[in-house]
Design a protein around this motif. Structure first.
Motif, PDB file in Angstrom:
ATOM      1  N   ARG A 195       0.870  -1.282   0.690  1.00 15.46           N
ATOM      2  CA  ARG A 195       0.573   0.321  -0.397  1.00 15.46           C
ATOM      3  C   ARG A 195       1.364   1.456  -0.064  1.00 15.46           C
ATOM      4  NH1 ARG A 195      -3.877   1.014  -1.701  1.00 15.46           N
ATOM      5  NH2 ARG A 195      -4.170   2.943  -0.504  1.00 15.46           N
ATOM      6  N   LEU A 196       1.597   1.561   1.063  1.00 16.81           N
ATOM      7  CA  LEU A 196       2.758   2.493   0.592  1.00 16.81           C
ATOM      8  C   LEU A 196       3.396   2.598  -0.307  1.00 16.81           C
ATOM      9  CD1 LEU A 196       4.221   2.121   4.447  1.00 16.81           C
ATOM     10  CD2 LEU A 196       2.709   3.980   3.497  1.00 16.81           C
ATOM     11  N   GLU A 223       2.919   5.641  -2.473  1.00 16.62           N
ATOM     12  CA  GLU A 223       4.435   6.699  -2.958  1.00 16.62           C
ATOM     13  C   GLU A 223       4.540   7.122  -4.749  1.00 16.62           C
ATOM     14  OE1 GLU A 223       7.808   4.601  -1.460  1.00 16.62           O
ATOM     15  OE2 GLU A 223       7.442   5.403   0.436  1.00 16.62           O
ATOM     16  N   GLU A 224       3.887   5.844  -6.069  1.00 15.03           N
ATOM     17  CA  GLU A 224       4.353   6.090  -6.905  1.00 15.03           C
ATOM     18  C   GLU A 224       2.949   7.072  -7.279  1.00 15.03           C
ATOM     19  OE1 GLU A 224       3.498   2.674 -11.125  1.00 15.03           O
ATOM     20  OE2 GLU A 224       3.830   2.402  -8.864  1.00 15.03           O
ATOM     21  N   HIS A 274      -2.063   0.417 -12.050  1.00 18.74           N
ATOM     22  CA  HIS A 274      -2.923  -0.185 -10.677  1.00 18.74           C
ATOM     23  C   HIS A 274      -3.952  -0.171 -11.306  1.00 18.74           C
ATOM     24  CE1 HIS A 274       1.214  -0.400  -8.082  1.00 18.74           C
ATOM     25  NE2 HIS A 274       1.601   0.514  -9.020  1.00 18.74           N
ATOM     26  N   PRO A 275      -5.135  -0.364 -11.481  1.00 15.48           N
ATOM     27  CA  PRO A 275      -6.106  -0.251 -12.660  1.00 15.48           C
ATOM     28  C   PRO A 275      -7.643  -0.644 -10.957  1.00 15.48           C
ATOM     29  CG  PRO A 275      -5.483  -2.132 -13.138  1.00 15.48           C
ATOM     30  CD  PRO A 275      -4.532  -1.913 -12.525  1.00 15.48           C
ATOM     31  N   ASP A 276      -7.405  -0.876 -11.301  1.00 13.54           N
ATOM     32  CA  ASP A 276      -8.310  -1.646  -9.608  1.00 13.54           C
ATOM     33  C   ASP A 276      -7.927  -1.204  -8.488  1.00 13.54           C
ATOM     34  OD1 ASP A 276      -9.359  -3.349 -11.794  1.00 13.54           O
ATOM     35  OD2 ASP A 276      -8.456  -4.912 -10.857  1.00 13.54           O
ATOM     36  N   ASP A 277      -6.955  -0.195  -8.063  1.00 12.66           N
ATOM     37  CA  ASP A 277      -6.680   0.374  -6.744  1.00 12.66           C
ATOM     38  C   ASP A 277      -7.435   1.663  -6.560  1.00 12.66           C
ATOM     39  OD1 ASP A 277      -4.806   2.687  -5.224  1.00 12.66           O
ATOM     40  OD2 ASP A 277      -4.371   0.659  -4.446  1.00 12.66           O
ATOM     41  N   PRO A 278      -8.137   2.143  -4.940  1.00  9.92           N
ATOM     42  CA  PRO A 278      -8.502   2.836  -5.049  1.00  9.92           C
ATOM     43  C   PRO A 278      -7.547   4.504  -5.169  1.00  9.92           C
ATOM     44  CG  PRO A 278      -8.746   2.209  -3.512  1.00  9.92           C
ATOM     45  CD  PRO A 278      -7.668   0.778  -3.814  1.00  9.92           C
ATOM     46  N   LEU A 279      -6.443   4.554  -5.339  1.00  9.33           N
ATOM     47  CA  LEU A 279      -6.371   5.998  -5.896  1.00  9.33           C
ATOM     48  C   LEU A 279      -6.289   5.983  -7.323  1.00  9.33           C
ATOM     49  CD1 LEU A 279      -2.771   5.474  -4.039  1.00  9.33           C
ATOM     50  CD2 LEU A 279      -4.591   6.915  -3.611  1.00  9.33           C
ATOM     51  N   ALA A 280      -6.095   5.194  -8.352  1.00 11.42           N
ATOM     52  CA  ALA A 280      -6.592   4.661  -9.527  1.00 11.42           C
ATOM     53  C   ALA A 280      -7.576   6.405 -10.126  1.00 11.42           C
ATOM     54  CB  ALA A 280      -6.600   3.505 -10.356  1.00 11.42           C
ATOM     55  N   ALA A 281      -8.377   5.587  -9.277  1.00  9.75           N
ATOM     56  CA  ALA A 281      -9.937   7.167  -9.195  1.00  9.75           C
ATOM     57  C   ALA A 281      -9.461   8.496  -9.311  1.00  9.75           C
ATOM     58  CB  ALA A 281     -10.813   6.426  -8.426  1.00  9.75           C
ATOM     59  N   LYS A 282      -8.209   8.222  -8.082  1.00 11.15           N
ATOM     60  CA  LYS A 282      -8.012   9.909  -7.747  1.00 11.15           C
ATOM     61  C   LYS A 282      -7.051  10.511  -8.566  1.00 11.15           C
ATOM     62  CE  LYS A 282      -8.493  10.171  -3.153  1.00 11.15           C
ATOM     63  NZ  LYS A 282      -6.925  10.143  -1.907  1.00 11.15           N
TER      64      LYS A 282
END
Length: 117
Positions: A73-74, A78-79, A99-107
């Motif tokens: 997660r870290l 960082e990426e 990281h298409p499925d990561d919540p940060l991908a929406a951001k």
């Protein structure tokens, strides 16, 4: 009638030359006969010296030889922060692709839309 043959006299060899010759000859012999220092340590011949040098008990291996795994997660966070700092379409698209499925991908997609305006 006789032919004369040259007569060679053997002079006494200088002491320094004799010592250096003996040293030169004995060095390869010593290298072959004596085992390597690491091998001596593995066999336990010098285990006390190794234990004293490392403050460890003889015949024990260190508990942790590898660092613990990094928190994924870290690494993703960082990426994402790096992609935001670069503030380019290519950096954000690369993050989304990795990281298409990561919540940060929406951001990252939202950042990409605001960057395109």
């Amino acid at each position: 009638m006789g032919s004369t043959m040259p007569v060679f006299r053997m002079n006494a060899t200088p002491k320094a030359f004799t010592i250096s010759l003996a040293f030169t000859i004995s060095l390869p012999i010593v290298a072959v006969v004596l085992p390597e220092p690491d091998r001596l340590l593995q066999k336990g011949h010098l285990s006390m010296a190794k234990a004293i040098a490392s403050d460890a008990k003889p015949d024990t291996a260190p508990a942790d030889t590898m660092p613990p795994a990094r928190d994924p997660r870290l690494a993703v966070e960082e990426e994402y922060q790096l992609a935001r700092r670069q503030n380019t379409v290519q950096a954000l698209e690369l993050f989304i692709a990795r990281h298409p499925d990561d919540p940060l991908a929406a951001k990252a997609r939202a950042d990409l839309r605001s960057l395109s305006r």
